[in-house]
Design a protein around this motif. Structure first.
Motif, PDB file in Angstrom:
ATOM      1  N   GLY A 281      34.630 -91.901  44.865  1.00  0.00           N
ATOM      2  CA  GLY A 281      34.668 -93.359  44.906  1.00  0.00           C
ATOM      3  C   GLY A 281      34.500 -93.961  46.288  1.00  0.00           C
ATOM      4  O   GLY A 281      34.636 -93.293  47.316  1.00  0.00           O
ATOM      5  N   ARG A 282      34.269 -95.277  46.298  1.00  0.00           N
ATOM      6  CA  ARG A 282      34.076 -96.039  47.541  1.00  0.00           C
ATOM      7  C   ARG A 282      35.296 -95.918  48.446  1.00  0.00           C
ATOM      8  O   ARG A 282      36.424 -96.063  47.982  1.00  0.00           O
TER       9      ARG A 282
ATOM     10  N   CYS B   3      47.864-102.888  55.904  1.00  0.00           N
ATOM     11  CA  CYS B   3      47.747-101.531  56.443  1.00  0.00           C
ATOM     12  C   CYS B   3      48.521-101.464  57.758  1.00  0.00           C
ATOM     13  O   CYS B   3      48.307-102.298  58.643  1.00  0.00           O
ATOM     14  N   PRO B   4      49.425-100.477  57.923  1.00  0.00           N
ATOM     15  CA  PRO B   4      50.209-100.397  59.161  1.00  0.00           C
ATOM     16  C   PRO B   4      49.347-100.088  60.389  1.00  0.00           C
ATOM     17  O   PRO B   4      49.772-100.350  61.517  1.00  0.00           O
ATOM     18  N   ALA B   5      48.148 -99.575  60.183  1.00  0.00           N
ATOM     19  CA  ALA B   5      47.301 -99.234  61.338  1.00  0.00           C
ATOM     20  C   ALA B   5      46.428-100.415  61.772  1.00  0.00           C
ATOM     21  O   ALA B   5      46.343-100.722  62.956  1.00  0.00           O
ATOM     22  N   CYS B   6      45.806-101.100  60.817  1.00  0.00           N
ATOM     23  CA  CYS B   6      44.828-102.147  61.202  1.00  0.00           C
ATOM     24  C   CYS B   6      45.259-103.543  60.785  1.00  0.00           C
ATOM     25  O   CYS B   6      44.610-104.524  61.156  1.00  0.00           O
ATOM     26  N   GLY B   7      46.340-103.628  59.985  1.00  0.00           N
ATOM     27  CA  GLY B   7      46.869-104.933  59.594  1.00  0.00           C
ATOM     28  C   GLY B   7      46.085-105.638  58.503  1.00  0.00           C
ATOM     29  O   GLY B   7      46.441-106.742  58.095  1.00  0.00           O
ATOM     30  N   THR B   8      45.044-104.977  58.000  1.00  0.00           N
ATOM     31  CA  THR B   8      44.208-105.613  56.972  1.00  0.00           C
ATOM     32  C   THR B   8      44.871-105.428  55.604  1.00  0.00           C
ATOM     33  O   THR B   8      45.397-104.351  55.316  1.00  0.00           O
ATOM     34  N   PRO B   9      44.833-106.469  54.756  1.00  0.00           N
ATOM     35  CA  PRO B   9      45.430-106.325  53.427  1.00  0.00           C
ATOM     36  C   PRO B   9      44.760-105.199  52.621  1.00  0.00           C
ATOM     37  O   PRO B   9      43.539-105.065  52.644  1.00  0.00           O
ATOM     38  N   PHE B  10      45.605-104.415  51.953  1.00  0.00           N
ATOM     39  CA  PHE B  10      45.111-103.321  51.115  1.00  0.00           C
ATOM     40  C   PHE B  10      45.714-103.480  49.732  1.00  0.00           C
ATOM     41  O   PHE B  10      46.899-103.767  49.621  1.00  0.00           O
ATOM     42  N   PRO B  11      44.979-103.296  48.642  1.00  0.00           N
ATOM     43  CA  PRO B  11      43.549-102.989  48.638  1.00  0.00           C
ATOM     44  C   PRO B  11      42.721-104.185  49.091  1.00  0.00           C
ATOM     45  O   PRO B  11      43.136-105.319  48.911  1.00  0.00           O
ATOM     46  N   PRO B  12      41.554-103.903  49.670  1.00  0.00           N
ATOM     47  CA  PRO B  12      40.734-104.985  50.210  1.00  0.00           C
ATOM     48  C   PRO B  12      40.219-105.910  49.110  1.00  0.00           C
ATOM     49  O   PRO B  12      40.117-105.524  47.994  1.00  0.00           O
TER      50      PRO B  12
ATOM     51  N   HIS C 199      38.994 -95.730  47.055  1.00  0.00           N
ATOM     52  CA  HIS C 199      40.131 -95.816  47.994  1.00  0.00           C
ATOM     53  C   HIS C 199      41.149 -94.689  47.848  1.00  0.00           C
ATOM     54  O   HIS C 199      42.192 -94.715  48.497  1.00  0.00           O
ATOM     55  N   GLU C 200      40.886 -93.718  47.010  1.00  0.00           N
ATOM     56  CA  GLU C 200      41.876 -92.669  46.793  1.00  0.00           C
ATOM     57  C   GLU C 200      41.807 -91.614  47.893  1.00  0.00           C
ATOM     58  O   GLU C 200      40.730 -91.284  48.396  1.00  0.00           O
TER      59      GLU C 200
ATOM     60  N   ALA D 190      32.833 -93.520  51.622  1.00  0.00           N
ATOM     61  CA  ALA D 190      33.688 -92.342  51.391  1.00  0.00           C
ATOM     62  C   ALA D 190      33.583 -91.356  52.558  1.00  0.00           C
ATOM     63  O   ALA D 190      32.594 -91.359  53.304  1.00  0.00           O
ATOM     64  N   ALA D 191      34.630 -90.537  52.729  1.00  0.00           N
ATOM     65  CA  ALA D 191      34.626 -89.524  53.790  1.00  0.00           C
ATOM     66  C   ALA D 191      35.056 -88.184  53.201  1.00  0.00           C
ATOM     67  O   ALA D 191      36.080 -88.104  52.511  1.00  0.00           O
TER      68      ALA D 191
END
Ligand SMILES: CC(C)(COP(=O)(O)OP(=O)(O)OC[C@H]1O[C@@H](n2cnc3c(N)ncnc32)[C@H](O)[C@@H]1OP(=O)(O)O)[C@@H](O)C(=O)NCCC(=O)NCCS
Length: 194
Positions: free
Chosen positions: A134-135, A185-194, A152-153, A119-120
């Motif tokens: 949350g994570r 994800c448009p920034a990193c291309g990784t499927p979301f949610p992971p 992820h929120e 989290a950030a």
């Protein structure tokens, strides 16, 4: 900086001998770490940060300048805590009793806060007692977090409200037709949610 057992501590920092600090952790100028705090490995504790007695912090956590982490807070691995973030721990605080006498530490009613891994928390955000964050969630700068934040929120504002989701890379992801974003994800291309 003085290095002992793989822990680097600036000479102006105040670290209790009863605190446990993991290897590779750096503690910067004027930071204070109180007794029985447990800080993991490879963390960065920024200038003037305050880690209260008994606080538990995981590995690779970044705590920025002037953040205040009070008793009752648990922070899991990989969490980012922005500058001036303030964790609170008593929902209805008072300095004195009805008769005007000073309250003591034992009068303090602590509601724990849990910050899950990844989290950030944005700069200057305030986290109210009893909340779970949350994570991989993200809290916007200056937010007042009054309730739980889901994994992820993305939330922001006072009171903090959902803006959408946040990819683990940090990219904000807007909801689509009222539903959480799902896709690459448009920034990193990784499927979301992971
Ligand atoms: C929350 C955050 C990630 C949102 O980023 P984003 O999705 O690119 O946001 P946008 O700029 O597109 O704003 C979207 C909406 O949310 C609002 N908003 C954005 N950040 C906000 C915040 N911190 N508090 C309140 N509202 C916020 C915007 O005003 C905008 O509202 P609108 O749609 O009514 O115009 C970002 O603004 C933020 O606060 N990041 C934290 C920065 C920080 O503290 N870093 C610490 C290290 S220095």
């Amino acid at each position: 900086m003085v290095e002992r057992a793989g822990v680097r501590v600036h000479h102006t920092a105040e670290v209790s001998p009863d605190a446990a600090i993991g290897p590779g952790t750096s503690i910067w100028n004027q930071a204070q770490v109180r007794e029985d705090a447990r800080i993991g490995a490879e963390c960065v504790i920024g200038k003037n940060a305050y880690v209260d007695a008994g606080v538990v912090i995981g590995d690779r956590v970044k705590i920025q300048n002037n953040a205040s982490i009070f008793h009752g807070v648990t922070v899991e691995d990989g969490v980012f805590i922005g500058p001036h973030v303030c964790f609170t721990n008593d929902r209805v605080p008072r300095a004195v009793n009805r008769d005007g006498s000073l309250k003591t530490d034992t009068d303090w009613e602590v509601s724990p806060i849990l910050v899950r891994s990844g989290a950030a928390l944005g700069a200057n955000s305030t986290i109210l007692p009893g909340v779970t964050i949350g994570r991989w969630s993200m809290v916007g700068a200056g937010s007042v977090v009054t309730g739980d934040v889901a994994d992820h929120e993305l939330v922001a504002g006072n009171p903090a409200r959902r803006l959408g989701s946040a990819c683990p890379c940090g990219q904000p992801l807007r909801d689509v037709d009222g539903e959480p974003f799902a896709g690459d994800c448009p920034a990193c291309g990784t499927p979301f949610p992971p």
